[in-house]
Write a protein that holds these residues in place. Sequence first.
Motif, PDB file in Angstrom:
ATOM      1  N   UNK A 116     -10.046  11.462   6.044  1.00 36.53           N
ATOM      2  CA  UNK A 116     -10.976  10.837   5.203  1.00 36.53           C
ATOM      3  C   UNK A 116     -10.489   9.352   5.154  1.00 36.53           C
ATOM      4  N   UNK A 117     -11.212   8.189   4.899  1.00 33.20           N
ATOM      5  CA  UNK A 117     -10.703   6.936   4.411  1.00 33.20           C
ATOM      6  C   UNK A 117     -10.400   6.822   3.171  1.00 33.20           C
ATOM      7  N   UNK A 118      -9.127   6.429   3.364  1.00 30.56           N
ATOM      8  CA  UNK A 118      -8.417   6.346   1.654  1.00 30.56           C
ATOM      9  C   UNK A 118      -9.103   5.649   0.753  1.00 30.56           C
ATOM     10  N   UNK A 119      -9.679   4.342   1.213  1.00 28.68           N
ATOM     11  CA  UNK A 119     -10.487   3.486  -0.046  1.00 28.68           C
ATOM     12  C   UNK A 119     -11.891   4.033  -0.325  1.00 28.68           C
ATOM     13  N   UNK A 120     -12.570   4.528   0.747  1.00 26.86           N
ATOM     14  CA  UNK A 120     -13.953   4.650   0.332  1.00 26.86           C
ATOM     15  C   UNK A 120     -14.359   6.179   0.268  1.00 26.86           C
ATOM     16  N   UNK A 121     -13.369   7.107   0.581  1.00 26.35           N
ATOM     17  CA  UNK A 121     -13.747   8.559   0.796  1.00 26.35           C
ATOM     18  C   UNK A 121     -12.937   9.358  -0.155  1.00 26.35           C
ATOM     19  N   UNK A 122     -12.090   8.704  -1.029  1.00 26.41           N
ATOM     20  CA  UNK A 122     -11.212   9.429  -1.854  1.00 26.41           C
ATOM     21  C   UNK A 122     -11.046   9.033  -3.312  1.00 26.41           C
ATOM     22  N   UNK A 123     -11.201   9.629  -4.341  1.00 26.79           N
ATOM     23  CA  UNK A 123     -11.299   9.342  -5.731  1.00 26.79           C
ATOM     24  C   UNK A 123     -10.457   9.886  -6.573  1.00 26.79           C
ATOM     25  N   UNK A 124      -9.401   9.096  -7.195  1.00 30.37           N
ATOM     26  CA  UNK A 124      -8.639   9.698  -8.234  1.00 30.37           C
ATOM     27  C   UNK A 124      -9.258  10.095  -9.427  1.00 30.37           C
ATOM     28  N   UNK A 171      -4.174   7.236  -2.566  1.00 35.10           N
ATOM     29  CA  UNK A 171      -5.296   7.797  -1.898  1.00 35.10           C
ATOM     30  C   UNK A 171      -4.762   7.756  -0.380  1.00 35.10           C
ATOM     31  N   UNK A 172      -3.926   6.893   0.008  1.00 30.35           N
ATOM     32  CA  UNK A 172      -3.432   6.956   1.505  1.00 30.35           C
ATOM     33  C   UNK A 172      -2.594   8.097   1.705  1.00 30.35           C
ATOM     34  N   UNK A 173      -1.668   8.762   0.737  1.00 31.32           N
ATOM     35  CA  UNK A 173      -1.018   9.676   0.697  1.00 31.32           C
ATOM     36  C   UNK A 173      -1.686  10.866   0.707  1.00 31.32           C
ATOM     37  N   UNK A 174      -2.859  11.073  -0.096  1.00 28.47           N
ATOM     38  CA  UNK A 174      -3.718  12.357   0.086  1.00 28.47           C
ATOM     39  C   UNK A 174      -4.357  12.373   1.279  1.00 28.47           C
ATOM     40  N   UNK A 175      -4.863  11.195   1.937  1.00 23.26           N
ATOM     41  CA  UNK A 175      -5.672  11.386   3.273  1.00 23.26           C
ATOM     42  C   UNK A 175      -4.546  11.629   4.314  1.00 23.26           C
ATOM     43  N   UNK A 176      -3.203  11.457   4.177  1.00 25.15           N
ATOM     44  CA  UNK A 176      -2.206  11.765   5.291  1.00 25.15           C
ATOM     45  C   UNK A 176      -1.956  13.294   5.136  1.00 25.15           C
ATOM     46  N   UNK A 178       3.572   6.907  -9.032  1.00 27.81           N
ATOM     47  CA  UNK A 178       4.780   7.904  -8.941  1.00 27.81           C
ATOM     48  C   UNK A 178       4.498   9.089  -7.981  1.00 27.81           C
ATOM     49  N   UNK A 179       3.355   9.346  -8.237  1.00 25.78           N
ATOM     50  CA  UNK A 179       2.821  10.689  -7.182  1.00 25.78           C
ATOM     51  C   UNK A 179       2.799  10.202  -5.673  1.00 25.78           C
ATOM     52  N   UNK A 180       2.383   8.766  -5.698  1.00 21.73           N
ATOM     53  CA  UNK A 180       2.123   8.295  -4.316  1.00 21.73           C
ATOM     54  C   UNK A 180       3.737   8.256  -3.580  1.00 21.73           C
TER      55      UNK A 180
END
Length: 382
Positions: A85-93, A70-75, A273-275
């Motif tokens: 987007x906040x990685x923990x509260x605004x991104x869902x895998x 989620x941190x990599x997605x936010x970046x 792995x994706x991260x």
Amino acid sequence: MIHLPFSKLSNVGTTIFSQMTQLANENEAINLSQGFPDFMPDSELLDLVNQFIQKGFNQYAPMGGMIGLKEEIARKIENSHQAIYHPDSEITITAGGTQAIFTTIATFVKKDDEVIIFEPAYDCYEPTVELFGGIVKRFEMKAPDYEIDWNAVKNLVSEKTKMIILNNPNNPSGKILKENDIQELIKLVQDTSILILSDEVYENIVYDGKEHLSICKYPELKERSLLVASFGKLFHVTGWKIGYCAAPKALTDEFRKIHQFNVFSVNTPIQLALAEYMKNDEHYLGLSQFFQEKRDFLRRGLANTSFELLDCEGTYFQALKYDKISDKNDFDFATELTVNHKVASVPFSSFYKNKLNENVIRLCFAKKQETLERAIENLARI
């Protein structure tokens, strides 16, 4: 004899993608119908998955997803679209883009809510809206340009409008939204409570130096939007069924209420792995050029045929108009093409509720060079 209860989706059968793939298999045809690559993903990514499996990361992931991914997605989103987007509260895998779309509709659409979609439309939007009692309002984009008449769209809006579903870049037309489209959308939804579901699974496949205008680039749209994306399209791994939904916390909180009782969480080693793989931006920044070479190769190969090649601004699909070749409807022509000429396509009418026939078919060019060469050879004989 057991009497089955009524069907919730009585008008829904097997998808056109499954139908055409089956027809391709039965006739040993080159399958350019279903949207998946026929080449291997990067071996580095495959090795990473295996490493995390061997290290024992084989149990449940957190419901919202692994924080590293989620941190990599936010970046990625911040770098690409200057949106936070906040990685923990605004991104869902999620288990693919389709699950994210289904969960979004399940979360927010209730009986008699109206949802605006743009046709030609990906086939999961309408049945999911209807499954939860919603009413679909359609705007038909038409060949050859697939432009949106925003005055006509405005007439579809009512007090019951709950959501607008966008697909940008659009599958199957390859059309991308322009700045004027975004500004018209902003005017359309201002001072309303309308939500936006933005299906952007092809965001990194845009051609000729054009820019993908994500919904999240615009604060007045971001605040009411759920953005859906897919690693299947990003890294050539459609069978892994992994994607994500990015949305403001209030919308994400509601989304996760349904997500937790749907799939709960997505496979752990692939997330890890994706991260790791996403730490190298080059793994996705070159995607447009990679597919543009395939698009251009296909277009050059068909340039001297009787097919009319419509514009392809994004996605890995090429639309062909065939009215100079046949007066058959697109389903019959696509069937004939598969059986007699050994190339499977998808008829555009399957992306319209009223089966609008404009003599257009869709080819997928996310294929190996030799696959495209064989397909061009067959199509050039027509």
